[in-house]
Design a protein around this motif. Structure first.
Motif, PDB file in Angstrom:
ATOM      1  N   UNK A   6       0.730  -1.123  -0.065  1.00 51.63           N
ATOM      2  CA  UNK A   6      -0.185  -0.054   0.043  1.00 51.63           C
ATOM      3  C   UNK A   6       0.739   1.404  -0.047  1.00 51.63           C
ATOM      4  N   UNK A   7       2.020   1.196   0.257  1.00 48.74           N
ATOM      5  CA  UNK A   7       3.186   2.296   0.458  1.00 48.74           C
ATOM      6  C   UNK A   7       3.636   2.808  -0.805  1.00 48.74           C
ATOM      7  N   UNK A   8       3.621   1.973  -2.053  1.00 54.35           N
ATOM      8  CA  UNK A   8       3.941   2.423  -3.274  1.00 54.35           C
ATOM      9  C   UNK A   8       3.108   3.247  -4.132  1.00 54.35           C
ATOM     10  N   UNK A   9       3.820   4.200  -4.564  1.00 52.76           N
ATOM     11  CA  UNK A   9       3.211   5.267  -5.794  1.00 52.76           C
ATOM     12  C   UNK A   9       3.660   5.001  -7.067  1.00 52.76           C
ATOM     13  N   UNK A  10       2.977   5.899  -7.773  1.00 54.22           N
ATOM     14  CA  UNK A  10       3.523   5.900  -9.153  1.00 54.22           C
ATOM     15  C   UNK A  10       3.591   4.471  -9.957  1.00 54.22           C
ATOM     16  N   UNK A  11       3.264   4.488 -11.060  1.00 53.27           N
ATOM     17  CA  UNK A  11       3.351   3.328 -11.918  1.00 53.27           C
ATOM     18  C   UNK A  11       4.220   3.656 -12.975  1.00 53.27           C
ATOM     19  N   UNK A  12       5.113   2.633 -13.365  1.00 54.49           N
ATOM     20  CA  UNK A  12       6.052   2.899 -14.478  1.00 54.49           C
ATOM     21  C   UNK A  12       5.752   1.582 -15.437  1.00 54.49           C
ATOM     22  N   UNK A  13       6.173   1.646 -16.889  1.00 52.70           N
ATOM     23  CA  UNK A  13       6.077   0.325 -17.736  1.00 52.70           C
ATOM     24  C   UNK A  13       7.223  -0.329 -17.555  1.00 52.70           C
ATOM     25  N   UNK A  14       7.217  -1.504 -17.440  1.00 52.76           N
ATOM     26  CA  UNK A  14       8.453  -2.335 -17.596  1.00 52.76           C
ATOM     27  C   UNK A  14       8.404  -3.171 -18.844  1.00 52.76           C
ATOM     28  N   UNK A  15       9.439  -3.251 -19.539  1.00 56.70           N
ATOM     29  CA  UNK A  15       9.787  -4.077 -20.561  1.00 56.70           C
ATOM     30  C   UNK A  15       8.854  -3.994 -21.657  1.00 56.70           C
ATOM     31  N   UNK A  16       9.047  -4.972 -22.599  1.00 59.43           N
ATOM     32  CA  UNK A  16       8.090  -4.744 -23.669  1.00 59.43           C
ATOM     33  C   UNK A  16       6.605  -5.220 -23.667  1.00 59.43           C
ATOM     34  N   UNK A  17       6.370  -5.937 -22.611  1.00 56.63           N
ATOM     35  CA  UNK A  17       5.223  -6.393 -22.233  1.00 56.63           C
ATOM     36  C   UNK A  17       4.112  -5.224 -21.487  1.00 56.63           C
ATOM     37  N   UNK A  18       4.665  -4.127 -21.371  1.00 57.81           N
ATOM     38  CA  UNK A  18       4.067  -3.042 -20.756  1.00 57.81           C
ATOM     39  C   UNK A  18       3.177  -3.340 -19.553  1.00 57.81           C
ATOM     40  N   UNK A  19       3.450  -4.202 -18.753  1.00 54.76           N
ATOM     41  CA  UNK A  19       2.811  -4.536 -17.728  1.00 54.76           C
ATOM     42  C   UNK A  19       3.212  -3.217 -16.696  1.00 54.76           C
ATOM     43  N   UNK A  20       2.366  -2.937 -15.740  1.00 54.91           N
ATOM     44  CA  UNK A  20       2.510  -1.713 -14.673  1.00 54.91           C
ATOM     45  C   UNK A  20       2.941  -2.241 -13.645  1.00 54.91           C
ATOM     46  N   UNK A  21       4.119  -1.538 -13.156  1.00 54.59           N
ATOM     47  CA  UNK A  21       4.690  -2.087 -11.847  1.00 54.59           C
ATOM     48  C   UNK A  21       4.847  -0.575 -11.109  1.00 54.59           C
ATOM     49  N   UNK A  22       4.577  -0.815  -9.723  1.00 59.87           N
ATOM     50  CA  UNK A  22       4.316   0.210  -8.926  1.00 59.87           C
ATOM     51  C   UNK A  22       5.761   0.638  -8.391  1.00 59.87           C
ATOM     52  N   UNK A  23       6.195   1.886  -8.111  1.00 67.01           N
ATOM     53  CA  UNK A  23       7.352   2.236  -7.461  1.00 67.01           C
ATOM     54  C   UNK A  23       7.264   2.503  -6.010  1.00 67.01           C
ATOM     55  N   UNK A  24       8.093   2.341  -5.096  1.00 58.78           N
ATOM     56  CA  UNK A  24       8.180   2.461  -3.777  1.00 58.78           C
ATOM     57  C   UNK A  24       8.315   3.878  -3.551  1.00 58.78           C
ATOM     58  N   UNK A  53      13.610   8.790  -3.231  1.00 61.39           N
ATOM     59  CA  UNK A  53      12.638   9.130  -4.343  1.00 61.39           C
ATOM     60  C   UNK A  53      11.775   8.073  -4.521  1.00 61.39           C
ATOM     61  N   UNK A  54      10.612   8.198  -5.077  1.00 58.75           N
ATOM     62  CA  UNK A  54      10.106   7.029  -5.790  1.00 58.75           C
ATOM     63  C   UNK A  54      10.906   6.048  -6.744  1.00 58.75           C
ATOM     64  N   UNK A  55      11.063   4.850  -6.451  1.00 58.39           N
ATOM     65  CA  UNK A  55      11.980   4.172  -7.311  1.00 58.39           C
ATOM     66  C   UNK A  55      11.614   2.732  -7.442  1.00 58.39           C
ATOM     67  N   UNK A  56      12.578   1.765  -7.982  1.00 61.39           N
ATOM     68  CA  UNK A  56      12.460   0.446  -8.212  1.00 61.39           C
ATOM     69  C   UNK A  56      13.685  -0.224  -7.821  1.00 61.39           C
ATOM     70  N   UNK A  57      14.091   0.563  -6.678  1.00 62.05           N
ATOM     71  CA  UNK A  57      15.662  -0.005  -6.171  1.00 62.05           C
ATOM     72  C   UNK A  57      15.235  -0.275  -4.572  1.00 62.05           C
ATOM     73  N   UNK A  58      16.070  -1.208  -4.037  1.00 61.97           N
ATOM     74  CA  UNK A  58      16.177  -1.418  -2.707  1.00 61.97           C
ATOM     75  C   UNK A  58      16.638  -0.270  -2.147  1.00 61.97           C
ATOM     76  N   UNK A  59      16.479  -0.143  -0.855  1.00 62.79           N
ATOM     77  CA  UNK A  59      17.064   1.153  -0.097  1.00 62.79           C
ATOM     78  C   UNK A  59      18.475   0.939  -0.156  1.00 62.79           C
ATOM     79  N   UNK A  60      19.357   2.485  -0.101  1.00 69.73           N
ATOM     80  CA  UNK A  60      20.743   2.448  -0.124  1.00 69.73           C
ATOM     81  C   UNK A  60      21.199   2.822   1.376  1.00 69.73           C
TER      82      UNK A  60
END
Length: 182
Positions: A6-24, A53-60
């Protein structure tokens, strides 16, 4: 470790299949990347780590202040540590007192100037950095580029003038030759 979708925001497209993935969201990092039929799984950053920021990476991992630097602002889950030079007095800061004032009493204390602190490999920001030199360097770079462009334009104009002069000379020479033949 808390994890939540539930804490994820924003969606981005991933790859050619254009599935929508949320960003943290800031302060949260990816613990499981999204896949077909499953959204991104995020977890709050643990102490000692952050996500700015909103992202698709683990915490740094939070940066640590190296020699000659003190922690001006502690790392939070959404921002990295901010370090400053021991040259800047901050007697109310406990890390300054611990790291800088102890060094002050040593004979061979080593302090880094803020501009040198960037090269310690600590990847942290410095507060109160004087950007005047960087701005001046950028202006100088732009001035030199402008001068180069002006020099190239002048050279092109001179080449055109020479070409026109040669054409004019050839034209006059041909006219003289025709007159001689007539």
């Amino acid at each position: 470790m808390q994890s939540a979708e539930a804490r994820v925001h924003l969606r981005h497209h991933r790859g050619e299949g254009s599935s929508h993935c949320s960003r943290c969201a800031p302060g949260w990092g990816v613990v499981e990347h999204c896949s077909r039929g499953r959204d991104t799984k995020c977890a709050e950053c643990q102490p000692g780590s952050y996500s700015p920021h909103h992202g698709t990476q683990p915490c740094w991992l939070c940066s640590r202040c190296g020699p000659g630097l003190y922690e001006a602002k502690a790392c939070t889950t959404s921002s990295d540590t901010i370090c400053d030079s021991c040259l800047r007095q901050a007697p109310d800061n406990p890390d300054f007192r611990r790291k800088c004032q102890q060094q002050h009493h040593r004979e061979a204390a080593i302090y880094l100037a803020p501009e040198d602190a960037r090269n310690t490999g600590e990847q942290s920001e410095l507060v109160n950095v004087d950007l005047t030199r960087e701005i001046d360097a950028e202006r100088e770079r732009e001035r030199l580029l402008w001068q180069d462009a002006q020099a190239q334009l002048k050279e092109q104009q001179q080449m055109r003038a020479r070409a026109n002069s040669l054409q004019q000379q050839q034209h006059e020479h041909e006219q003289q030759r025709r007159q001689q033949l007539d």
